[in-house]
Motif scaffolding. Structure first.
Motif, PDB file in Angstrom:
ATOM      1  N   PRO A 142     -10.524 -10.316  21.650  1.00  0.00           N
ATOM      2  CA  PRO A 142     -10.464  -9.080  22.438  1.00  0.00           C
ATOM      3  C   PRO A 142     -11.171  -9.181  23.792  1.00  0.00           C
ATOM      4  O   PRO A 142     -10.670  -8.660  24.801  1.00  0.00           O
ATOM      5  N   ALA A 143     -12.310  -9.868  23.847  1.00  0.00           N
ATOM      6  CA  ALA A 143     -13.056  -9.936  25.117  1.00  0.00           C
ATOM      7  C   ALA A 143     -12.272 -10.724  26.165  1.00  0.00           C
ATOM      8  O   ALA A 143     -12.103 -10.273  27.308  1.00  0.00           O
ATOM      9  N   GLY A 144     -11.785 -11.894  25.787  1.00  0.00           N
ATOM     10  CA  GLY A 144     -11.062 -12.734  26.746  1.00  0.00           C
ATOM     11  C   GLY A 144      -9.750 -12.097  27.179  1.00  0.00           C
ATOM     12  O   GLY A 144      -9.383 -12.129  28.358  1.00  0.00           O
ATOM     13  N   VAL A 157      -7.597 -19.939  28.136  1.00  0.00           N
ATOM     14  CA  VAL A 157      -7.370 -21.008  27.150  1.00  0.00           C
ATOM     15  C   VAL A 157      -7.928 -20.592  25.798  1.00  0.00           C
ATOM     16  O   VAL A 157      -8.980 -19.964  25.705  1.00  0.00           O
ATOM     17  N   GLU A 158      -7.185 -20.937  24.773  1.00  0.00           N
ATOM     18  CA  GLU A 158      -7.572 -20.602  23.395  1.00  0.00           C
ATOM     19  C   GLU A 158      -7.364 -21.863  22.553  1.00  0.00           C
ATOM     20  O   GLU A 158      -6.275 -22.436  22.557  1.00  0.00           O
ATOM     21  N   ARG A 159      -8.391 -22.238  21.823  1.00  0.00           N
ATOM     22  CA  ARG A 159      -8.298 -23.527  21.109  1.00  0.00           C
ATOM     23  C   ARG A 159      -7.301 -23.476  19.953  1.00  0.00           C
ATOM     24  O   ARG A 159      -6.697 -24.477  19.610  1.00  0.00           O
ATOM     25  N   ALA A 199      -5.423  -2.807  12.727  1.00  0.00           N
ATOM     26  CA  ALA A 199      -6.109  -4.068  12.462  1.00  0.00           C
ATOM     27  C   ALA A 199      -6.165  -4.951  13.703  1.00  0.00           C
ATOM     28  O   ALA A 199      -5.247  -4.949  14.528  1.00  0.00           O
ATOM     29  N   GLN A 200      -7.241  -5.710  13.797  1.00  0.00           N
ATOM     30  CA  GLN A 200      -7.436  -6.607  14.950  1.00  0.00           C
ATOM     31  C   GLN A 200      -6.269  -7.581  15.110  1.00  0.00           C
ATOM     32  O   GLN A 200      -5.896  -7.923  16.223  1.00  0.00           O
ATOM     33  N   ASP A 201      -5.693  -8.024  13.978  1.00  0.00           N
ATOM     34  CA  ASP A 201      -4.588  -8.985  14.120  1.00  0.00           C
ATOM     35  C   ASP A 201      -3.273  -8.295  14.494  1.00  0.00           C
ATOM     36  O   ASP A 201      -2.258  -8.967  14.682  1.00  0.00           O
ATOM     37  N   GLN A 257      -8.501 -26.403  24.179  1.00  0.00           N
ATOM     38  CA  GLN A 257      -9.931 -26.175  23.917  1.00  0.00           C
ATOM     39  C   GLN A 257     -10.779 -26.607  25.103  1.00  0.00           C
ATOM     40  O   GLN A 257     -10.557 -27.689  25.678  1.00  0.00           O
ATOM     41  N   LEU A 258     -11.719 -25.765  25.436  1.00  0.00           N
ATOM     42  CA  LEU A 258     -12.703 -26.161  26.449  1.00  0.00           C
ATOM     43  C   LEU A 258     -13.662 -27.159  25.812  1.00  0.00           C
ATOM     44  O   LEU A 258     -14.251 -26.876  24.765  1.00  0.00           O
ATOM     45  N   THR A 259     -13.824 -28.325  26.438  1.00  0.00           N
ATOM     46  CA  THR A 259     -14.711 -29.332  25.839  1.00  0.00           C
ATOM     47  C   THR A 259     -15.888 -29.712  26.738  1.00  0.00           C
ATOM     48  O   THR A 259     -16.804 -30.391  26.296  1.00  0.00           O
ATOM     49  N   GLY A 293     -18.343 -10.355  24.934  1.00  0.00           N
ATOM     50  CA  GLY A 293     -18.040 -10.140  23.520  1.00  0.00           C
ATOM     51  C   GLY A 293     -19.071 -10.809  22.624  1.00  0.00           C
ATOM     52  O   GLY A 293     -20.265 -10.879  22.953  1.00  0.00           O
ATOM     53  N   ASP A 294     -18.596 -11.330  21.490  1.00  0.00           N
ATOM     54  CA  ASP A 294     -19.520 -11.933  20.518  1.00  0.00           C
ATOM     55  C   ASP A 294     -20.304 -13.102  21.105  1.00  0.00           C
ATOM     56  O   ASP A 294     -21.359 -13.467  20.573  1.00  0.00           O
ATOM     57  N   ALA A 295     -19.824 -13.716  22.144  1.00  0.00           N
ATOM     58  CA  ALA A 295     -20.590 -14.800  22.776  1.00  0.00           C
ATOM     59  C   ALA A 295     -21.887 -14.252  23.380  1.00  0.00           C
ATOM     60  O   ALA A 295     -22.890 -14.963  23.453  1.00  0.00           O
ATOM     61  N   THR A 344     -18.118  -1.810  15.392  1.00  0.00           N
ATOM     62  CA  THR A 344     -18.198  -1.819  16.854  1.00  0.00           C
ATOM     63  C   THR A 344     -17.929  -3.174  17.512  1.00  0.00           C
ATOM     64  O   THR A 344     -17.790  -3.227  18.735  1.00  0.00           O
ATOM     65  N   GLY A 345     -17.880  -4.263  16.745  1.00  0.00           N
ATOM     66  CA  GLY A 345     -17.793  -5.597  17.360  1.00  0.00           C
ATOM     67  C   GLY A 345     -16.579  -5.769  18.254  1.00  0.00           C
ATOM     68  O   GLY A 345     -16.672  -6.207  19.406  1.00  0.00           O
ATOM     69  N   LEU A 346     -15.421  -5.405  17.722  1.00  0.00           N
ATOM     70  CA  LEU A 346     -14.184  -5.516  18.502  1.00  0.00           C
ATOM     71  C   LEU A 346     -14.250  -4.614  19.738  1.00  0.00           C
ATOM     72  O   LEU A 346     -13.851  -5.005  20.842  1.00  0.00           O
ATOM     73  N   ASN A 347     -14.740  -3.412  19.546  1.00  0.00           N
ATOM     74  CA  ASN A 347     -14.750  -2.453  20.661  1.00  0.00           C
ATOM     75  C   ASN A 347     -15.712  -2.883  21.763  1.00  0.00           C
ATOM     76  O   ASN A 347     -15.385  -2.813  22.951  1.00  0.00           O
TER      77      ASN A 347
HETATM   78  C1  LIG Z   1     -14.919 -11.102   8.531  1.00  0.00           C
HETATM   79  C2  LIG Z   1     -15.136 -10.266   9.772  1.00  0.00           C
HETATM   80  C3  LIG Z   1     -15.096  -8.870   9.679  1.00  0.00           C
HETATM   81  C4  LIG Z   1     -15.281  -8.097  10.823  1.00  0.00           C
HETATM   82  N1  LIG Z   1     -15.209  -6.734  10.729  1.00  0.00           N
HETATM   83  C5  LIG Z   1     -15.311  -5.982  11.843  1.00  0.00           C
HETATM   84  C6  LIG Z   1     -15.166  -4.568  11.798  1.00  0.00           C
HETATM   85  O1  LIG Z   1     -14.938  -3.973  10.746  1.00  0.00           O
HETATM   86  N2  LIG Z   1     -15.272  -3.870  12.966  1.00  0.00           N
HETATM   87  C7  LIG Z   1     -15.495  -4.494  14.177  1.00  0.00           C
HETATM   88  O2  LIG Z   1     -15.521  -3.829  15.215  1.00  0.00           O
HETATM   89  N3  LIG Z   1     -15.666  -5.818  14.228  1.00  0.00           N
HETATM   90  C8  LIG Z   1     -15.573  -6.567  13.113  1.00  0.00           C
HETATM   91  N4  LIG Z   1     -15.719  -7.901  13.181  1.00  0.00           N
HETATM   92  C9  LIG Z   1     -16.139  -8.461  14.459  1.00  0.00           C
HETATM   93  C10 LIG Z   1     -15.009  -8.624  15.424  1.00  0.00           C
HETATM   94  O3  LIG Z   1     -13.960  -9.295  14.820  1.00  0.00           O
HETATM   95  C11 LIG Z   1     -15.579  -9.388  16.627  1.00  0.00           C
HETATM   96  O4  LIG Z   1     -16.697  -8.666  17.112  1.00  0.00           O
HETATM   97  C12 LIG Z   1     -14.573  -9.573  17.741  1.00  0.00           C
HETATM   98  O5  LIG Z   1     -13.502 -10.378  17.327  1.00  0.00           O
HETATM   99  C13 LIG Z   1     -15.255 -10.242  18.936  1.00  0.00           C
HETATM  100  O6  LIG Z   1     -14.291 -10.538  19.896  1.00  0.00           O
HETATM  101  P1  LIG Z   1     -14.516 -11.738  20.910  1.00  0.00           P
HETATM  102  O7  LIG Z   1     -13.327 -11.734  21.806  1.00  0.00           O
HETATM  103  O8  LIG Z   1     -15.841 -11.657  21.526  1.00  0.00           O
HETATM  104  O9  LIG Z   1     -14.553 -13.055  20.021  1.00  0.00           O
HETATM  105  P2  LIG Z   1     -13.513 -13.641  18.984  1.00  0.00           P
HETATM  106  O10 LIG Z   1     -12.598 -12.605  18.468  1.00  0.00           O
HETATM  107  O11 LIG Z   1     -14.309 -14.409  18.001  1.00  0.00           O
HETATM  108  O12 LIG Z   1     -12.631 -14.633  19.872  1.00  0.00           O
HETATM  109  C14 LIG Z   1     -13.165 -15.835  20.367  1.00  0.00           C
HETATM  110  C15 LIG Z   1     -12.009 -16.809  20.566  1.00  0.00           C
HETATM  111  O13 LIG Z   1     -12.470 -17.948  21.287  1.00  0.00           O
HETATM  112  C16 LIG Z   1     -11.824 -19.085  20.770  1.00  0.00           C
HETATM  113  N5  LIG Z   1     -12.620 -20.265  21.132  1.00  0.00           N
HETATM  114  C17 LIG Z   1     -13.839 -20.597  20.654  1.00  0.00           C
HETATM  115  N6  LIG Z   1     -14.279 -21.722  21.243  1.00  0.00           N
HETATM  116  C18 LIG Z   1     -13.316 -22.106  22.117  1.00  0.00           C
HETATM  117  C19 LIG Z   1     -13.189 -23.207  23.019  1.00  0.00           C
HETATM  118  N7  LIG Z   1     -14.157 -24.139  23.141  1.00  0.00           N
HETATM  119  N8  LIG Z   1     -12.067 -23.309  23.775  1.00  0.00           N
HETATM  120  C20 LIG Z   1     -11.070 -22.377  23.677  1.00  0.00           C
HETATM  121  N9  LIG Z   1     -11.152 -21.326  22.807  1.00  0.00           N
HETATM  122  C21 LIG Z   1     -12.259 -21.179  22.055  1.00  0.00           C
HETATM  123  C22 LIG Z   1     -11.761 -18.817  19.277  1.00  0.00           C
HETATM  124  O14 LIG Z   1     -10.761 -19.597  18.645  1.00  0.00           O
HETATM  125  C23 LIG Z   1     -11.448 -17.329  19.250  1.00  0.00           C
HETATM  126  O15 LIG Z   1     -10.061 -17.065  19.190  1.00  0.00           O
HETATM  127  C24 LIG Z   1     -15.547  -8.707  12.058  1.00  0.00           C
HETATM  128  C25 LIG Z   1     -15.604 -10.095  12.153  1.00  0.00           C
HETATM  129  C26 LIG Z   1     -15.395 -10.874  11.028  1.00  0.00           C
HETATM  130  C27 LIG Z   1     -15.442 -12.381  11.156  1.00  0.00           C
END
Ligand SMILES: Cc1cc2nc3c(=O)[nH]c(=O)nc-3n(C[C@H](O)[C@H](O)[C@H](O)COP(=O)(O)OP(=O)(O)OC[C@H]3O[C@@H](n4cnc5c(N)ncnc54)[C@H](O)[C@@H]3O)c2cc1C
Length: 526
Positions: free
Chosen positions: A18-20, A37-39, A117-119, A142-144, A298-300, A310-313
């Motif tokens: 979601p963040a990217g 880019v997405e790995r 759902a997130q997916d 993948q970023l390396t 985001g989660d990073a 709240t993580g996705l949001n």
């Molecule tokens: C089991 C589970 C349950 C959850 N339940 C909830 C919930 O109920 N409510 C909620 O809000 N949140 C929930 N979350 C959290 C939520 O899914 C995350 O907070 C959200 O996905 C964060 O988004 P993001 O874009 O920061 O990171 P991510 O969604 O983790 O995306 C990061 C992406 O970067 C890619 N990546 C990593 N390294 C590299 C690289 N070197 N090169 C290229 N690509 C790379 C990964 O493959 C991934 O696709 C849950 C998470 C999990 C695992």
């Protein structure tokens, strides 16, 4: 200097979560090219998060995706239902978890939260991004490696299929590579805060649980059955659900089905199991969110537990905020110092949310508190001619006016007052961009009945909106960027009005050559 054979991109976005995706969409909306880019060769098919908050739905509405998201979401009562089993839902207790009900949403926003759902969310965002001529998306890349150079960042990208590595040079990098961010580690940025606060297993399964819930449709069911304290979570309108249990990770399929049936309160429930995922959640923030042209999002940048959903949001909001700010800098509409405001403005929101997620009682929260954290200080919503004030916001500046005599800064009064005056300029292009010179951020002027007059503000520290103010406006003027008020002044009809329009780093924002008697910072928000 970038090496001659390296590829150039203004912004490299790492990770299609979601963040990217949000960051790349905002860049594209501002016509700024990016490479995402997405790995993984495909997006994750695990639902993970299941709620888009009110603010998240406002963002997807701005991207034209509200109807698509709504079509994939379940219609629910926005309480968590606590019951011994799902079959006992009628005897359950609805608990307030911070989501606004439809009436509350209607007062605050043109939209409402969605149970999706997130997916389902991510593919819609990806498809939308891919439709933009400004965005390049490479799955299976993948970023390396990442190296700072004087003009930005050099990144090594590896093709997951062939193993071939190439180098890309970017002015800025958005590291949206998730909780185990390799970019963050490579930069030596530490996470601060408690880890392993909550651990458990989520299992995806198919079962006709909406039939069991009947009219008691909620986004989450807290099951209190003594043998299976757990949660049952719908992932949308279908029979695809998540079962969240906190027992050990080693349980087998038969035991998992048995636990789901116990939680449902239906001994012969047909259950088709999907994947299970073990999770371990903390409440941590990166000690800093940027270094040498690389921004964590985001989660990073932060981790929260699932409590509060709240993580996705947070990730989506980070991407949006960083995306439009990077775009402004890349377009030359704002100095790079604007990017400092990303962490300054997002960090307090994340600190609050992380603390909530660490609190064992953090799920139960009043709507008023959580909604104001979610929507923040964005422009107030008001309907005018079938459009919300939020719908009038475009990339660049949006200018709202209020009728001087009314003494009121409500958006409705502002728009209605503006329309009542029927401003003199009727062309779609304000006088500032005639001849194509000195184009700065486009400035949309919010108007009654959906009509918009566009103008341009010249770039540079002193943006000039001469002519526009002179021809169009009387009364307080409020400029919005990214949905937030960045500048407000009071101007009377005047031949020349100039002002420093954008510099969030040196608040207050209104300054310039508008005569002092005619400008005033006003505390009330539109
Ligand atoms: C089991 C589970 C349950 C959850 N339940 C909830 C919930 O109920 N409510 C909620 O809000 N949140 C929930 N979350 C959290 C939520 O899914 C995350 O907070 C959200 O996905 C964060 O988004 P993001 O874009 O920061 O990171 P991510 O969604 O983790 O995306 C990061 C992406 O970067 C890619 N990546 C990593 N390294 C590299 C690289 N070197 N090169 C290229 N690509 C790379 C990964 O493959 C991934 O696709 C849950 C998470 C999990 C695992």
């Amino acid at each position: 200097m970038p090496s001659p054979d390296s590829q150039e991109t203004p912004v490299l976005v790492v990770g299609a979560g979601p963040a990217g995706l949000a960051a790349a969409i905002e860049l594209a909306r501002h016509d700024v090219p990016s490479l995402l880019v997405e790995r993984r060769p495909e997006l994750s098919s695990h639902p993970r998060a299941t709620v888009l908050s009110l603010r998240s739905m406002e963002l997807v509405r701005a991207w034209g995706l509200e109807a698509d998201m709504r079509a994939r979401s379940a219609d629910v009562d926005w309480h968590m239902l606590e019951a011994e089993t799902l079959a006992d839902a009628a005897a359950g207790s609805p608990l307030t978890v911070g989501y606004p009900n439809p009436e509350q949403s209607r007062m605050l926003s043109p939209t409402a939260p969605a149970c999706i759902a997130q997916d389902d969310v991510e593919p819609l965002l990806l498809e939308h991004l891919r439709a933009s001529p400004h965005a390049r998306v490479e799955l299976g890349t993948q970023l390396t490696g990442l190296f700072a150079d004087p003009d930005g960042v050099r990144a090594d990208l590896r093709d997951a299929g062939t193993g071939a590595v190439r180098t890309v040079h970017a002015r800025y990098v958005v590291a949206a590579d998730g909780a185990r961010s390799a970019v963050r580690s490579a930069l030596g940025i530490r996470m601060i805060g408690p880890d392993r606060l909550m651990e458990g297993m989520t299992t995806l399964f198919h079962a006709p649980l909406w039939d069991v819930a009947g009219e008691h449709r909620h986004p989450i069911y807290s099951i209190t059955h003594p043998e299976v304290p757990s949660v049952l979570i719908p992932t949308g309108p279908s029979d695809r659900w998540l079962f969240g249990g906190f027992d050990d990770a080693a349980r087998d399929e038969a035991r998992t089905i048995e636990l789901i049936r116990l939680a449902a309160g239906v001994p012969d429930l047909p259950v088709r199991l999907g994947r299970s995922r073990w999770f371990s959640a903390g409440a941590q923030l990166a000690e800093r969110w940027s270094l040498a042209g690389v921004f964590l999002a985001g989660d990073a940048a932060h981790r929260v537990t699932p409590r509060g959903g709240t993580g996705l949001n947070l990730a989506l909001h980070d991407g949006y905020d960083l995306g439009w700010k990077l775009a402004w800098v890349m377009r030359g509409w704002a100095p790079p110092a604007l990017l400092d405001s990303y962490e300054t403005e997002r960090r307090p929101v994340v600190e609050y949310t992380a603390a909530r997620s660490a609190d064992p009682g953090g799920s139960i929260r009043p709507v008023e508190t959580e909604v104001s954290v979610d929507i923040g200080a964005r422009i107030a919503h008001a309907w005018e001619g079938g459009r919300s004030t939020l719908d009038l916001l475009e990339p660049g500046l949006t200018l709202f006016t209020a009728r001087e005599e009314s003494g009121s800064l409500s958006a409705t009064a502002g728009l209605a007052g503006h329309a009542a005056r029927r401003p003199a300029a009727r062309s779609r292009h304000g006088p500032c961009d005639r001849g194509g010179r000195g184009l700065g951020p486009p400035c949309q002027i919010g108007r009654h009945a959906g009509r918009t007059v566009a103008g341009r503000l010249q770039p540079g520290p002193r943006a000039v909106c001469r002519g526009m103010i002179a021809r169009l406006l009387i009364g307080p003027l409020a400029f919005y960027a990214g949905g937030y008020r960045i500048w407000l002044l009071r101007a009377a009809r005047t031949a020349h009005a100039e002002a420093t329009v954008y510099d969030r780093t040196t608040m207050p924002l209104s300054s310039g050559v508008v005569p002092a008697s005619r400008k005033r910072a006003v505390g009330a928000s539109l």
